[in-house]
Design an enzyme around this catalytic site. Structure first.
Site, PDB file in Angstrom:
ATOM      1  CE1 TYR A 212      -3.096   3.053   1.028  1.00  0.00           C
ATOM      2  CE2 TYR A 212      -4.511   1.118   1.187  1.00  0.00           C
ATOM      3  CZ  TYR A 212      -4.357   2.485   1.087  1.00  0.00           C
ATOM      4  OH  TYR A 212      -5.475   3.293   1.030  1.00  0.00           O
TER       5      TYR A 212
ATOM      6  CE1 TYR B  70      -5.228   0.469 -12.104  1.00  0.00           C
ATOM      7  CE2 TYR B  70      -5.625   0.799  -9.758  1.00  0.00           C
ATOM      8  CZ  TYR B  70      -6.005   0.274 -10.967  1.00  0.00           C
ATOM      9  OH  TYR B  70      -7.169  -0.453 -11.059  1.00  0.00           O
TER      10      TYR B  70
END
Length: 386
Positions: free
Chosen positions: A286, A334
């Site tokens: 993450y 992204y």
């Protein structure tokens, strides 16, 4: 969690919705779009779903998703522990399926934070001076959560000599992966110098050290391993998974902000899976902030504490590097619609199925996904395999 549950369930379908800036669609519509695609990939329909696990900014998320999709589930779970929530849902689904409480679990997330303009300057919209966390934020002009992670970065720099260039390596590697992903929101080239020259947000974190703010949704379909083998898509088995928690949100009772639950969940997940970190082919961490990646690399055991700066140097995390991670482009390039946990899983599953085209890791057999929750309160680590 018992080792006997390793490989007892599989992820049979994954999908994301439209990503980036998606005006005109609600978070619920984005979740529904992803849910239909994930179920279709598995060869299932809404009629097969008997459990809904959902996490959005709304309350009672699983019931909202179930009603919108016309599902009458016999099991729901709306656990919200921040960015790691959807991976925690997988663990909870494992227990529910093993105990016979459900057979087909639909897990969703969606947000329209970019279109809503609800997350400006790193602030969490829910904060107010009357809340347990807000009393430490609004009166002092503290930006949350970025302010907490800026202090973690300052501590890491003070103690180990970590530099802004070390942080920038993470951001540049993410962008290079995003350039290989047609779905990524930011694909234009960037450089170490450009990252280090971007506007300062919370010293020492700059704009490019922070994840994007986008719209988007995702969905996972989880079933028993036996059922997965009869479905349309290649099963990806959950081999190890663990979670842990330390505090509500504000880490003032944590003596050392570099001591988190990452290491504990990693070891528990490896033990359950019966594998080691050296066996991992794919690693998804993450990346809400670049310092989070450095800290997780150390606590997951891929390098020693204080050595992550040298570990990521010279493009080590980028395509062709010594330790490629976050192959979708991550939350830094992204997309990051508020929470990113479900998108770590989607990319890991696609890598293990060999579906990632130009960014595919060759012969990927095992993947690690790690996500934190809230302000390093919760942590979860999951090992997936084929």
């Amino acid at each position: 969690m018992s080792q006997s549950l390793s490989r007892s369930i599989a992820i049979a379908g994954v999908a994301e919705s439209d990503l980036g800036k998606v005006p005109g669609k609600s978070a619920l519509e984005l979740q529904a779009q992803a849910a239909h695609a994930a179920l279709g990939e598995a060869g299932l329909s809404l009629k097969d779903v008997d459990a809904v696990f959902a996490h959005t900014d709304d309350r009672f998320s699983s019931l909202q998703v179930a009603e919108y999709l016309g599902i009458t589930p016999r099991y729901v779970d709306s656990t919200n522990v921040g960015g790691m929530s959807n991976i925690v849902h997988i663990r909870h689904a494992m227990n529910a399926i093993a105990s016979g409480m459900c057979s087909v679990a639909l897990i969703t997330y969606g947000s329209t934070q970019l279109s809503d303009g609800s997350r400006k300057s790193g602030a969490v919209a829910a904060d107010s001076p009357s809340t347990a966390r807000g009393q430490f934020i609004l009166p002092y002009g503290h930006l949350s959560p970025i302010g907490y992670y800026a202090m973690v970065a300052q501590l890491h720099m003070h103690r180990y000599g970590t530099t802004p260039k070390d942080l920038a390596e993470v951001a540049v590697a993410a962008r290079r992966w995003a350039q290989l992903n047609p779905k990524a929101y930011r694909r234009e080239p960037t450089s170490i110098d450009e990252v280090m020259a971007s506007p300062l947000m919370a010293d020492p974190l700059r704009q490019r050290d922070c994840c994007l703010v986008t719209d988007g949704g995702g969905a996972l379909v989880v079933v028993s391993a036996e059922r997965a083998r009869a479905l349309r898509s290649k099963p990806v088995y959950v081999q190890g998974i663990a979670e842990t928690y330390a505090h509500h949100y504000t880490p003032f009772n944590t003596d050392d902000w570099l001591d988190t639950g990452v290491a504990a969940t990693a070891q528990a997940a490896f033990d359950m899976a019966g594998v080691t970190r050296e066996d991992m082919d794919v690693v998804q961490i993450y990346d809400h902030f670049t310092i989070g990646v450095l800290q997780s690399l150390e606590e997951l055991g891929f390098c020693k504490r204080g050595e992550s700066g040298a570990f990521v140097a010279d493009g080590a995390l980028a395509p062709g590097g010594r330790f490629p991670i976050n192959t979708s482009g991550g939350g830094l390039s992204y997309g990051h619609p508020g929470m990113f946990g479900i998108f770590l899983v989607i990319e890991a599953v696609r890598q293990l199925r060999g579906e990632c085209g130009g960014r595919q890791i060759a012969d990927a057999q095992l993947a690690l996904c790690h996500a934190p929750g809230l302000v390093f309160s919760g942590n979860t680590t999951m090992i997936l395999g084929v």
